[in-house]
Design an enzyme around this catalytic site. Structure first.
Site, PDB file in Angstrom:
ATOM      1  N   GLU A  14      -9.002  -2.684   2.345  1.00 33.53           N
ATOM      2  CA  GLU A  14      -8.153  -2.144   2.351  1.00 33.53           C
ATOM      3  C   GLU A  14      -8.515  -0.671   2.697  1.00 33.53           C
ATOM      4  O   GLU A  14      -8.328  -0.112   1.688  1.00 33.53           O
ATOM      5  CB  GLU A  14      -6.453  -2.024   2.670  1.00 33.53           C
ATOM      6  CG  GLU A  14      -5.650  -1.001   2.962  1.00 33.53           C
ATOM      7  CD  GLU A  14      -5.217  -1.211   4.379  1.00 33.53           C
ATOM      8  OE1 GLU A  14      -5.116  -0.647   5.485  1.00 33.53           O
ATOM      9  OE2 GLU A  14      -6.223  -2.375   5.136  1.00 33.53           O
ATOM     10  N   CYS A  62       0.029   2.976   2.978  1.00 33.24           N
ATOM     11  CA  CYS A  62      -0.721   1.873   3.087  1.00 33.24           C
ATOM     12  C   CYS A  62       0.096   0.681   4.097  1.00 33.24           C
ATOM     13  O   CYS A  62       1.311   0.635   3.744  1.00 33.24           O
ATOM     14  CB  CYS A  62      -0.734   1.375   2.067  1.00 33.24           C
ATOM     15  SG  CYS A  62      -2.215  -0.420   1.307  1.00 33.24           S
ATOM     16  N   CYS A  65      -0.370  -2.925   0.743  1.00 33.64           N
ATOM     17  CA  CYS A  65       0.991  -2.575  -0.223  1.00 33.64           C
ATOM     18  C   CYS A  65       2.314  -3.273  -0.012  1.00 33.64           C
ATOM     19  O   CYS A  65       3.278  -3.324  -0.537  1.00 33.64           O
ATOM     20  CB  CYS A  65       0.771  -1.344  -1.302  1.00 33.64           C
ATOM     21  SG  CYS A  65      -1.014  -0.949  -1.583  1.00 33.64           S
ATOM     22  N   HIS A  69       4.846   1.885  -2.212  1.00 34.50           N
ATOM     23  CA  HIS A  69       4.825   3.426  -2.001  1.00 34.50           C
ATOM     24  C   HIS A  69       6.736   3.814  -1.522  1.00 34.50           C
ATOM     25  O   HIS A  69       7.255   4.717  -1.597  1.00 34.50           O
ATOM     26  CB  HIS A  69       4.112   3.263  -0.998  1.00 34.50           C
ATOM     27  CG  HIS A  69       3.099   4.010  -1.255  1.00 34.50           C
ATOM     28  ND1 HIS A  69       2.116   4.644  -2.710  1.00 34.50           N
ATOM     29  CD2 HIS A  69       1.840   3.242  -0.764  1.00 34.50           C
ATOM     30  CE1 HIS A  69       1.461   4.348  -2.553  1.00 34.50           C
ATOM     31  NE2 HIS A  69       0.905   3.472  -0.913  1.00 34.50           N
ATOM     32  N   ARG A 489      -1.944  -3.487  -7.450  1.00 36.78           N
ATOM     33  CA  ARG A 489      -3.914  -2.846  -7.787  1.00 36.78           C
ATOM     34  C   ARG A 489      -3.614  -1.722  -9.373  1.00 36.78           C
ATOM     35  O   ARG A 489      -4.351  -1.135  -9.473  1.00 36.78           O
ATOM     36  CB  ARG A 489      -3.685  -2.435  -6.634  1.00 36.78           C
ATOM     37  CG  ARG A 489      -3.950  -2.821  -6.053  1.00 36.78           C
ATOM     38  CD  ARG A 489      -4.441  -2.643  -4.356  1.00 36.78           C
ATOM     39  NE  ARG A 489      -4.956  -3.215  -3.311  1.00 36.78           N
ATOM     40  CZ  ARG A 489      -4.546  -4.114  -2.333  1.00 36.78           C
ATOM     41  NH1 ARG A 489      -3.082  -3.293  -2.683  1.00 36.78           N
ATOM     42  NH2 ARG A 489      -5.021  -4.821  -1.404  1.00 36.78           N
ATOM     43  N   SER A 512      -5.888   3.409  -6.180  1.00 39.32           N
ATOM     44  CA  SER A 512      -6.779   3.240  -6.409  1.00 39.32           C
ATOM     45  C   SER A 512      -7.254   4.638  -6.589  1.00 39.32           C
ATOM     46  O   SER A 512      -8.636   5.558  -6.008  1.00 39.32           O
ATOM     47  CB  SER A 512      -7.387   2.531  -4.896  1.00 39.32           C
ATOM     48  OG  SER A 512      -7.448   1.093  -4.752  1.00 39.32           O
ATOM     49  N   CYS A 557      -8.057  -0.378  -2.192  1.00 37.98           N
ATOM     50  CA  CYS A 557      -6.868  -0.096  -1.022  1.00 37.98           C
ATOM     51  C   CYS A 557      -6.970   1.233  -1.147  1.00 37.98           C
ATOM     52  O   CYS A 557      -6.199   2.176  -1.604  1.00 37.98           O
ATOM     53  CB  CYS A 557      -5.293  -0.575  -2.092  1.00 37.98           C
ATOM     54  SG  CYS A 557      -4.833  -0.134  -0.402  1.00 37.98           S
ATOM     55  N   CYS A 560      -4.722   3.601   0.542  1.00 44.01           N
ATOM     56  CA  CYS A 560      -3.537   4.476  -0.050  1.00 44.01           C
ATOM     57  C   CYS A 560      -3.574   5.604  -1.037  1.00 44.01           C
ATOM     58  O   CYS A 560      -3.040   6.572  -1.182  1.00 44.01           O
ATOM     59  CB  CYS A 560      -3.182   3.478  -1.672  1.00 44.01           C
ATOM     60  SG  CYS A 560      -2.321   1.696  -1.010  1.00 44.01           S
TER      61      CYS A 560
END
Length: 578
Positions: A14, A62, A65, A69, A489, A512, A557, A560
């Site tokens: 992503e 994102c 996800c 968040h 993640r 990430s 990701c 993010c």
């Protein structure tokens, strides 16, 4: 003579990520650099807004996800305002996060990472009867007959013959790095297709508790949907008896797929790639923030995932984490396209974090990065100056270090089956296997949370929202807080500063960023970079499958961590919160 290998973009992730690796004449990777190639400006968008609306914006960081968040954002506001939530709300959040874990890990394994190990085209050579025998030898999964695998093979052949391989089209099929026999490849392709159908069903849990998926609804102070004992009440506006029964069935389907498909497939594939248990670790330091509180008290001793830092693989010493300590968590921008008023070589705690865009890199397209200067839109977060890895491997190690019996037993059983020592988990394949083990741990725990929620309801405890501090006139003039969680993640946290009822500063440090960030002011590489320099040799620089395997093992990701921006600074879209 050294050679620079450029992978841009890294696919099956992503977001947008560029990896450059420098190799020796023998193909050994001697240097690696990770570059996020788009800017993220969500912090700037949030300034001046009502903190109770922050989750709706932050969650759009994102689209993969989906909810993490949002959870981190509402927890940040609740922490800032010392806002307690009802036990039912905590259980509902646990169930939603748990569902995200299992869904995300299964999707990553089959649809993003498995193709690094599975030769799709080789599956056309498989014997369906032998495939059936293989599948039945490792699992009791119902769909394992010769006819079933024959049908899958025919479907795959149609795709190949008609040139409709889609995302499979540009794989390195036929590479000698693929080691699975055709029958194992066919089994994996079949389960790839099965997972597509499975994932559509399991996201119902988010829709029931949060109204929709992706991006389910949340609310500061609890859960958005009240619990109703009226079976005729629409599930779109509340959680009713029918909805709870669906949740129960979804959990059962998750557990069945993990136990009968995902876990056996991971161990089967890993058994053919034991050499990948000896490379790809990198930094040797691991961090978790902790998550899954058992009740609404916030007592860390009752979290399923404990918090802490492991340094230099030492599982006997767990260092405590304090996200409010300015000396523990800092973000550096020495090689990032950001500027600090305090200078490029200083680190800032997120409460004092700055989002000052300062692109100094070359204009694309360019042949290679100038890694002596700025080369990424990601910052470089550090814990007490240490580079740390976050994610499933960190969590499984922490659970083992803390002696959590289900994790210890599951880890030891997997290692015995593969005939490997504990040290093998510090690797590319160890990271992949840890994600699978964690999925079983979380999926099993979801039944406990569900049973606790049902028990509360039967006792007449229906509250899911606390409105005690909903009125901004009751807030202090200045408040700050951190909302953290363990996203699939890795460790995720949002820091917020509220001044006179509005957001004064907002900083999100995501998994990430911890893993994919560039070198810091001391020149220390981030986890992606260090992992690629950990015993990697490219067999064919034009087909850098080795790079993909290790980078994908982190489940990047990058959306993010970075976001698209119009080059002229023009507004691209508007988000309205009602």
């Amino acid at each position: 003579m050294t050679q620079r290998v450029v992978v841009d973009p890294v696919t099956r992730i992503e977001g947008h990520l560029r990896i450059e690796a420098e190799t020796s004449p023998g193909g050994e990777i001697t240097g690696a650099w990770s570059s996020g190639t788009m800017v993220r400006g969500i912090e700037l968008i949030l300034q001046g807004r009502d903190p109770r609306d922050a989750w709706a914006f932050a969650q759009r960081i994102c689209g993969v996800c989906t909810l993490v968040h949002g959870i981190a954002s509402v927890r940040a506001v609740e922490d800032a305002l010392d806002y307690q939530i009802p036990p039912n709300a905590q259980l509902i959040r646990n169930l939603m996060i748990g569902a995200q874990y299992v869904h995300d890990h299964v999707m990553h394994f089959y649809h993003l990472h498995a193709l690094d190990w599975v030769d799709v085209v080789s599956a056309l050579k498989a014997d369906p009867k032998a495939t059936s025998a293989l599948a039945q030898s490792i699992s009791s999964y119902a769909k394992s007959s010769p006819g079933y695998f024959s049908d899958v093979q025919k479907k795959l052949k149609t795709f190949v013959d008609q040139g409709q391989l889609g995302i499979f089209a540009n794989g390195y099929w036929g590479s000698p790095l693929y080691k699975l026999p055709p029958e194992a490849n066919l089994m994996a392709v079949a389960h790839y297709l099965e997972a597509l159908t499975w994932q559509r069903e399991v996201v119902q849990l988010h829709a029931i508790f949060g109204g929709k998926n992706p991006h389910p609804n949340f609310v500061v102070g609890g859960a958005p949907a009240p619990i109703s004992l009226d079976a005729d009440t629409l599930a779109a506006t509340s959680v009713n008896v029918q909805g709870l029964e669906i949740v129960k069935n979804v959990i059962a389907r998750m557990q069945a797929f993990v136990n009968e498909v995902y876990l056996p497939d991971t161990l089967a594939i890993a058994s053919f790639y034991k050499d990948w248990f000896r490379r790809g670790e990198g930094v040797g330091n691991f961090m978790t923030f902790g998550d899954f509180p058992e009740d609404g008290t916030g007592d860390p001793s009752k979290w399923l995932i404990p918090a802490g830092v492991i340094l230099n693989r030492d599982l006997t010493t767990i260092h405590p984490v304090d996200l409010n300590d300015p000396m523990q968590v800092q973000e550096f921008v020495a090689h990032s396209y950001y500027g600090y008023s305090t200078g490029k070589d200083t680190g800032l705690h997120p409460y004092d974090g700055q989002t000052n865009l300062d692109y100094t890199g070359p204009k694309p397209p360019f042949e290679q990065l100038d890694v002596a200067k700025d080369y990424s839109w990601l910052k470089s977060p550090r814990w007490k100056g240490n580079v740390v890895e976050v994610g499933p491997l960190a969590r499984v190690l922490m659970l083992n270090a803390k002696g959590f019996e289900p994790a210890v037993e599951l880890t030891q059983k997997a290692l015995r089956q593969l005939d490997l020592p504990l040290e093998a988990v510090y690797s590319t394949m160890g990271r992949t296997a840890a994600r699978t083990l964690e999925s079983k741990i979380v999926a099993d725990q979801m039944s406990t949370w569900y049973d606790a929620l049902i028990a509360n309801i039967r006792k007449g405890e229906l509250a899911v929202f606390n409105d005690a501090k909903w009125d901004p006139s009751t807030w202090p003039s200045v408040a700050r807080g951190v909302g953290f969680m363990e996203a699939p993640r890795g460790a995720l946290a949002h820091w917020i500063v509220i001044r006179d009822g509005k957001i004064d500063n907002y900083q999100a440090v995501v998994p990430s960023t911890w893993n994919a960030g560039p070198r810091d002011e001391a020149g220390k590489p981030g986890p992606y970079e260090a992992a690629l320099m950990d015993r990697h040799t490219l067999a064919d620089p034009k087909q850098p499958l080795e790079i993909q395997r290790t980078i994908h093992s982190f489940d990047p990701c990058i959306a993010c961590a970075v976001h698209v921006v119009d080059p002229q600074g023009e507004e691209l879209t508007q988000i309205q919160v009602r």
